[in-house]
Design an enzyme around this catalytic site. Structure first.
Site, short mmCIF file in Angstrom:
data_model
loop_
_atom_site.label_atom_id
_atom_site.label_comp_id
_atom_site.label_asym_id
_atom_site.label_seq_id
_atom_site.Cartn_x
_atom_site.Cartn_y
_atom_site.Cartn_z
N GLU A 135 0.55 -1.10 0.03
CA GLU A 135 0.07 -0.14 -0.04
C GLU A 135 0.70 1.30 -0.17
O GLU A 135 0.52 2.10 0.64
CB GLU A 135 -1.10 -0.26 1.13
CG GLU A 135 -1.85 -1.18 1.23
CD GLU A 135 -2.69 -1.35 2.23
OE1 GLU A 135 -2.68 -0.74 3.26
OE2 GLU A 135 -3.78 -2.24 2.34
N GLU A 242 -6.05 -11.08 -1.04
CA GLU A 242 -6.86 -10.55 0.07
C GLU A 242 -8.25 -10.67 -0.32
O GLU A 242 -9.15 -9.80 0.04
CB GLU A 242 -6.36 -9.29 0.69
CG GLU A 242 -4.95 -9.21 0.89
CD GLU A 242 -4.58 -7.94 1.80
OE1 GLU A 242 -5.58 -7.47 2.45
OE2 GLU A 242 -3.49 -7.63 1.84
C1 HAH Z 1 -5.67 -4.73 3.81
N1 HAH Z 1 -5.78 -3.18 3.85
C2 HAH Z 1 -3.99 -5.10 4.81
O1 HAH Z 1 -3.44 -5.16 3.44
C3 HAH Z 1 -4.34 -6.42 5.58
O2 HAH Z 1 -3.13 -6.64 6.10
C4 HAH Z 1 -5.41 -6.23 6.55
O3 HAH Z 1 -5.55 -7.28 7.43
C5 HAH Z 1 -6.71 -5.91 5.92
C6 HAH Z 1 -6.78 -5.37 4.63
C7 HAH Z 1 -6.71 -2.86 3.01
C8 HAH Z 1 -7.47 -1.41 3.13
C9 HAH Z 1 -8.64 -1.17 2.58
O4 HAH Z 1 -9.25 -2.22 2.20
C10 HAH Z 1 -9.30 -0.13 3.04
C11 HAH Z 1 -8.51 1.01 3.86
C12 HAH Z 1 -7.36 0.94 4.19
C13 HAH Z 1 -6.93 -0.62 3.92
#
Ligand code: HAH
Length: 338
Positions: A135, A242
């Site tokens: 990210e 994911e």
């Molecule tokens: C993800 N961020 C991460 O990579 C993961 O490590 C965590 O457990 C869950 C989601 C996604 C995300 C999002 O979908 C919206 C805003 C911020 C971050």
């Protein structure tokens, strides 16, 4: 007509790509049967993030990762590592100046290198792929990289350095850049530009991770297809890292729903069907599809973005039984195998 018998999802897809799930110290046990039957790849949802695996400088907590390896060796799962360099869930000490010194680029790079090389050396040959940087691209229009201490203290090349350190420590591991909102056209182009520039600089990167935190309405199938095509044109592997399909739009904060309606379950099944149709179509490029959870009994989305609101984004329900979406995902593969 008798009830249709469930079959292993990962066996059905074994000639195409891996089918993975994110697990944690609880679900690794509570979801054991589903994990054994339907998945051939596992990822630690939280326990290998910086703040959990190196909570204090030089103090590593390997217990859970070791347990994950133990389970995976028993049942033959591959393992994805998540995640080495991220702006979130990273211990505060990483960005704090030590006594009498300042925090500068050299020191932060050294902390990064030590973290990455400790994990990849220890787990060499165990984790076949790693999310090296998570990210780093901004969601804001007109802004390229996300503001973070990594960027601020080290500079733009923090990403290149992370991949070099990872490659030095485990030359066989497949190294990924991983992000969400990956199908949004503007963010997609920024991710593409980043990875393309890394390839030009000979940075060892082997793939793009599409997080695929999607919902009943967004992103559109067209946008998903365009994203897959654009990333695939980099000639790297793609992994869906994911995946979940939330029952709510991201900005829908309703909290009145106690269980999903039939219409929602049907719409979700349709979405999963369309998405897997695309994955099958692009199977040459996609090497694994990981869900961010096992069943609706536990999902991070039951707390995010609305705290305490239940969500039902996965293929198995709160009682670990298959949902309509499971059958539609399965049927995509029977249509290929004939
Ligand atoms: C993800 N961020 C991460 O990579 C993961 O490590 C965590 O457990 C869950 C989601 C996604 C995300 C999002 O979908 C919206 C805003 C911020 C971050």
């Amino acid at each position: 007509m008798g009830e249709r018998e469930t079959v292993s999802l990962c066996k059905a897809y074994e000639d195409l790509f891996l089918i993975g799930a994110a697990v944690n110290r609880y679900t690794l046990h509570s979801e054991k049967q589903l994990i054994q039957k339907h998945f051939n790849s596992l990822t630690a949802e939280n326990e290998m993030k910086f703040e959990q695996i190196q909570p204090r400088e030089g103090q590593f907590n390997f217990d859970y990762a070791d347990e994950l390896i133990h389970v995976s060796e028993q049942f033959g799962h591959k393992l994805r590592g998540h995640t080495l360099v991220w702006h979130n869930q990273t211990s505060d000490w990483v960005f704090e100046a030590p006594d009498g010194k300042e925090l500068n680029r050299e020191l932060l790079l050294e902390r990064m290198r030590r973290h990455i090389s400790t994990l990849l050396t220890r787990y060499q040959g165990k984790f076949f792929s790693w999310d090296v940087v998570n990210e780093a691209i901004s969601d804001q229009k007109g802004e390229f990289l996300r503001p973070s201490p990594w960027l601020e203290v080290i500079g733009e090349d923090f990403i290149d350095h992370a991949f070099h350190y990872a490659h030095e420590a485990d030359p066989d591991a497949l190294l990924f850049y991983n992000d969400y909102n990956e199908s949004d056209p503007e963010k997609r182009d920024k991710i593409y530009q980043l990875v393309q520039s890394m390839l030009k600089r000979d940075v060892p990167i082997h793939g793009v991770g599409l997080q695929a935190h999607w919902n009943l309405y967004e992103p559109s199938l067209d946008h998903i297809k365009q994203a897959i095509e654009k990333y695939a044109s980099l000639d790297l592997q793609l992994q869906i890292t994911e995946m979940d399909v939330s029952m709510f739009r991201f900005d829908d904060h309703r909290t009145d729903l106690l269980k999903p309606t039939e219409e929602m379950l049907e719409k979700q099944a349709e979405r999963y069907e369309q998405m897997f149709k695309l994955f099958v179509e692009y199977k040459q490029h996609i090497s694994s599809v990981t869900f961010w959870g096992v069943s609706d009994a536990y999902t991070w989305l039951s707390d995010f973005p609305v705290r305490g609101r239940k969500n039902w984004p996965l293929l198995f329900d709160t009682n670990h039984q298959v949902k309509p979406a499971y059958w539609r995902v399965l049927d995509q593969i029977s249509s290929v195998k004939g």
